[in-house]
Design a protein around this motif. Structure first.
Motif, PDB file in Angstrom:
ATOM      1  N   ILE A 232     -21.870   0.046  91.134  1.00 49.58           N
ATOM      2  CA  ILE A 232     -21.599  -1.081  92.025  1.00 49.58           C
ATOM      3  C   ILE A 232     -21.038  -2.217  91.169  1.00 49.58           C
ATOM      4  O   ILE A 232     -21.638  -2.582  90.155  1.00 49.58           O
ATOM      5  N   PRO A 233     -19.862  -2.773  91.555  1.00 49.82           N
ATOM      6  CA  PRO A 233     -19.249  -3.814  90.720  1.00 49.82           C
ATOM      7  C   PRO A 233     -20.231  -4.960  90.444  1.00 49.82           C
ATOM      8  O   PRO A 233     -21.040  -5.316  91.312  1.00 49.82           O
ATOM      9  N   ALA A 234     -20.153  -5.498  89.222  1.00 52.21           N
ATOM     10  CA  ALA A 234     -21.058  -6.591  88.831  1.00 52.21           C
ATOM     11  C   ALA A 234     -20.950  -7.722  89.850  1.00 52.21           C
ATOM     12  O   ALA A 234     -19.864  -8.018  90.361  1.00 52.21           O
ATOM     13  N   GLY A 235     -22.080  -8.339  90.162  1.00 52.19           N
ATOM     14  CA  GLY A 235     -22.081  -9.471  91.092  1.00 52.19           C
ATOM     15  C   GLY A 235     -22.127  -9.038  92.552  1.00 52.19           C
ATOM     16  O   GLY A 235     -22.166  -9.874  93.448  1.00 52.19           O
TER      17      GLY A 235
ATOM     18  N   VAL B  11     -21.242  -5.963 106.480  1.00 52.31           N
ATOM     19  CA  VAL B  11     -19.936  -6.565 106.724  1.00 52.31           C
ATOM     20  C   VAL B  11     -19.568  -6.273 108.184  1.00 52.31           C
ATOM     21  O   VAL B  11     -19.776  -5.160 108.671  1.00 52.31           O
ATOM     22  N   LEU B  12     -19.045  -7.308 108.838  1.00 57.40           N
ATOM     23  CA  LEU B  12     -18.851  -7.229 110.280  1.00 57.40           C
ATOM     24  C   LEU B  12     -17.470  -7.763 110.620  1.00 57.40           C
ATOM     25  O   LEU B  12     -17.110  -8.855 110.179  1.00 57.40           O
ATOM     26  N   GLY B  13     -16.693  -7.014 111.390  1.00 57.14           N
ATOM     27  CA  GLY B  13     -15.407  -7.561 111.800  1.00 57.14           C
ATOM     28  C   GLY B  13     -14.687  -6.672 112.778  1.00 57.14           C
ATOM     29  O   GLY B  13     -14.730  -5.446 112.674  1.00 57.14           O
ATOM     30  N   ASN B  14     -14.058  -7.305 113.757  1.00 57.21           N
ATOM     31  CA  ASN B  14     -13.196  -6.605 114.685  1.00 57.21           C
ATOM     32  C   ASN B  14     -13.864  -5.400 115.344  1.00 57.21           C
ATOM     33  O   ASN B  14     -13.274  -4.336 115.484  1.00 57.21           O
ATOM     34  N   GLY B  15     -15.106  -5.581 115.737  1.00 51.66           N
ATOM     35  CA  GLY B  15     -15.828  -4.515 116.429  1.00 51.66           C
ATOM     36  C   GLY B  15     -16.411  -3.458 115.519  1.00 51.66           C
ATOM     37  O   GLY B  15     -17.091  -2.553 115.980  1.00 51.66           O
ATOM     38  N   GLN B  16     -16.149  -3.547 114.209  1.00 50.72           N
ATOM     39  CA  GLN B  16     -16.668  -2.550 113.268  1.00 50.72           C
ATOM     40  C   GLN B  16     -17.774  -3.177 112.415  1.00 50.72           C
ATOM     41  O   GLN B  16     -17.806  -4.391 112.221  1.00 50.72           O
ATOM     42  N   ARG B  17     -18.626  -2.304 111.895  1.00 53.93           N
ATOM     43  CA  ARG B  17     -19.740  -2.812 111.091  1.00 53.93           C
ATOM     44  C   ARG B  17     -20.040  -1.799 109.993  1.00 53.93           C
ATOM     45  O   ARG B  17     -20.050  -0.582 110.254  1.00 53.93           O
ATOM     46  N   PHE B  18     -20.299  -2.289 108.797  1.00 53.85           N
ATOM     47  CA  PHE B  18     -20.674  -1.400 107.689  1.00 53.85           C
ATOM     48  C   PHE B  18     -21.863  -2.044 106.990  1.00 53.85           C
ATOM     49  O   PHE B  18     -21.784  -3.187 106.537  1.00 53.85           O
ATOM     50  N   ALA B  19     -22.974  -1.326 106.941  1.00 49.78           N
ATOM     51  CA  ALA B  19     -24.165  -1.852 106.259  1.00 49.78           C
ATOM     52  C   ALA B  19     -24.582  -0.861 105.183  1.00 49.78           C
ATOM     53  O   ALA B  19     -24.384   0.350 105.345  1.00 49.78           O
ATOM     54  N   TYR B  20     -25.130  -1.374 104.093  1.00 47.96           N
ATOM     55  CA  TYR B  20     -25.535  -0.478 103.002  1.00 47.96           C
ATOM     56  C   TYR B  20     -26.800  -1.005 102.346  1.00 47.96           C
ATOM     57  O   TYR B  20     -27.104  -2.200 102.425  1.00 47.96           O
TER      58      TYR B  20
ATOM     59  N   PRO C  43     -19.148  -3.090  97.979  1.00 49.85           N
ATOM     60  CA  PRO C  43     -18.843  -1.772  97.401  1.00 49.85           C
ATOM     61  C   PRO C  43     -18.409  -0.738  98.437  1.00 49.85           C
ATOM     62  O   PRO C  43     -18.602   0.452  98.212  1.00 49.85           O
ATOM     63  N   ILE C  44     -17.806  -1.173  99.559  1.00 45.95           N
ATOM     64  CA  ILE C  44     -17.578  -0.221 100.652  1.00 45.95           C
ATOM     65  C   ILE C  44     -16.611   0.892 100.228  1.00 45.95           C
ATOM     66  O   ILE C  44     -16.899   2.084 100.430  1.00 45.95           O
TER      67      ILE C  44
END
Ligand code: FAD
Length: 394
Positions: free
Chosen positions: A190-193, A200-209, A258-259
């Motif tokens: 996973i990139p530093a920081g 992350v949420l936008g335009n009807g889409q969602r990605f959670a980790y 990190p998607i």
């Protein structure tokens, strides 16, 4: 000795079978699959779910297999913050954060808690539910099982519910969803920081980790790795898993780290595509009297709802905690009335919050830009409100 048949060995069924057996019932657990298999990927348990596990005497099983989920905030696809980390308190009344747990670990903990008293029968796909000799009975067309109590925990497409509440069906919520766990040995750096938990949420889409334990924690008794869940408007995808993965990589291209790293490290076999929907209308009652006994509907069989608040498993555990409590005090028919009386208003409250969350997720296009500052916070507030549970009796 009172007897129960539990239909379905998911989270609700395993918890119910163990709880009834520990309370002195003779329990038969029927599962459609040949053997008891855990659901795949992982899930989040909210403080109310942990509290229900505690009421069931199962919370000890979470030790060592669960990872706290911090209030990580919500970002837009361009990486800017919609909700700053920590802006909403997700710890609920009991003051502990939600936890994420690998479903295989949870399954193992529930199996261990079944004890010797449960008669487990695999390969029984229940089709019928009726009254036989003044007691509830279910069958798969070959064998009939009757008992004082039948617990229907057979998931969103419940065959038992179809018999008892034919008007209630599982209807699509207009989304498709995927979950995966990438085991640590092939999880990306996973990139530093970048946080290990996020949304992350936008335009009807969602990605959670979320991270399951710390990198390198696999090899012990638990399954570690990086868990993610993606939600996209539309129907289930007919493509094979490799095609679905290609689509996911395209839909989420350009979203913040990190998607891309997570999707690049995901293999087609990791993917679990699941329908997102709701049992509608809710059954009139979650407890149906049959002769001197009756049927209890629990978990998704009673009230499947979209996963936007990640409450399904926690609600199933609440159901079982309430059922166990009322059965300790009352004869089965009276207990079933009490069970439904307690659970219906609670489920309706969470459904209301779930609909608010769906409204946030469905915001698309230009409207999304103008409402974005208000709505994501609604999502977190809805999640926090859903955790407010009055305990097994109310
Ligand atoms: C993408 C996604 C993400 C989610 N994330 C979360 C989360 O983070 N937290 C959370 O709490 N919830 C989450 N959920 C919801 C959660 O997974 C469900 O609410 C929960 O698994 C319901 O458990 P259950 O035992 O009621 O039903 P199920 O898990 O569906 O179990 C039903 C069992 O019954 C068996 N069965 C079915 N029909 C029959 C039959 N006729 N005869 C015999 N056996 C039968 C099945 O094989 C299965 O073993 C999510 C859901 C989705 C789709």
């Amino acid at each position: 000795m009172r007897s129960a048949v539990v239909v379905g060995a998911g989270i609700g069924g395993l918890a119910a079978a163990g709880a009834l057996a520990r309370s002195g019932w003779k329990v038969t657990l029927l599962e459609r699959d040949d053997r008891l298999r855990p659901g795949r990927a992982a899930l989040v348990l909210w403080p109310n779910g942990v509290r229900a596990l505690r009421a069931l005497g199962l919370a000890g099983g979470l030790e060592g297999i669960s990872t706290p989920v911090p209030a990580a905030g919500i970002r837009r696809p361009d990486g800017t913050w919609l909700v700053q980390p920590g802006a909403v308190d997700l710890t609920g009344e009991i003051g502990s954060p939600p936890v994420v747990v690998h479903r295989e670990d949870l399954h193992d903990a529930f199996i261990a808690a079944l004890g010797e008293q449960v008669d487990v029968r695999g390969g029984i796909a229940v089709q019928s539910a009726r009254v036989r000799r003044d007691r509830p009975a279910v069958g798969d067309g070959r064998v009939t099982f009757e008992a004082d109590l039948v617990v229907a925990a057979d998931g969103p497409d419940s065959a038992v519910r179809r018999r008892l509440a034919a008007a209630s069906t599982f209807a699509s919520g207009g989304f498709a969803a995927w979950r995966a766990v990438i085991p640590w040995y092939r999880a990306p750096e996973i990139p530093a920081g970048t946080e290990l938990h996020g949304e992350v949420l936008g335009n009807g889409q969602r990605f959670a980790y979320a991270s399951l334990g710390e990198r390198g924690s696999a090899g012990g008794s638990t399954r570690g790795g990086m868990y993610w869940v993606a939600t996209v408007p539309g129907a289930l995808r007919p493509e094979p898993p490799t095609g679905q993965l290609a689509l996911l990589r395209r839909w989420f291209a350009g979203w913040p780290a990190p998607i891309a790293q997570l999707l690049a490290a995901t293999e087609a076999d990791d993917l679990v595509q699941e329908p997102v929907g709701e049992v509608t209308p809710l059954p009139e009652t979650f407890g149906v009297v049959a002769g001197a006994g009756g049927f209890a509907l629990v978990g998704d069989a009673a009230h499947a709802m979209p996963h936007h608040l990640a409450q399904g498993a926690s609600l199933a555990l609440e159901d079982v905690a309430t059922l166990q409590t009322v059965l300790a005090e009352l004869a089965v028919p009276a207990a079933l009335g009490e069970y439904s009386r307690i659970r219906k208003p609670r489920i309706l409250r969470v459904l209301q919050q779930s609909r608010k969350a769906a409204a946030v997720l469905q915001v698309r296009g230009r409207l999304a830009a103008s409402l974005a500052r208000v709505h994501p916070r609604t999502l977190e507030r809805a999640a926090a409100a859903a955790t407010e549970w009055g305990g097994p009796t109310g």
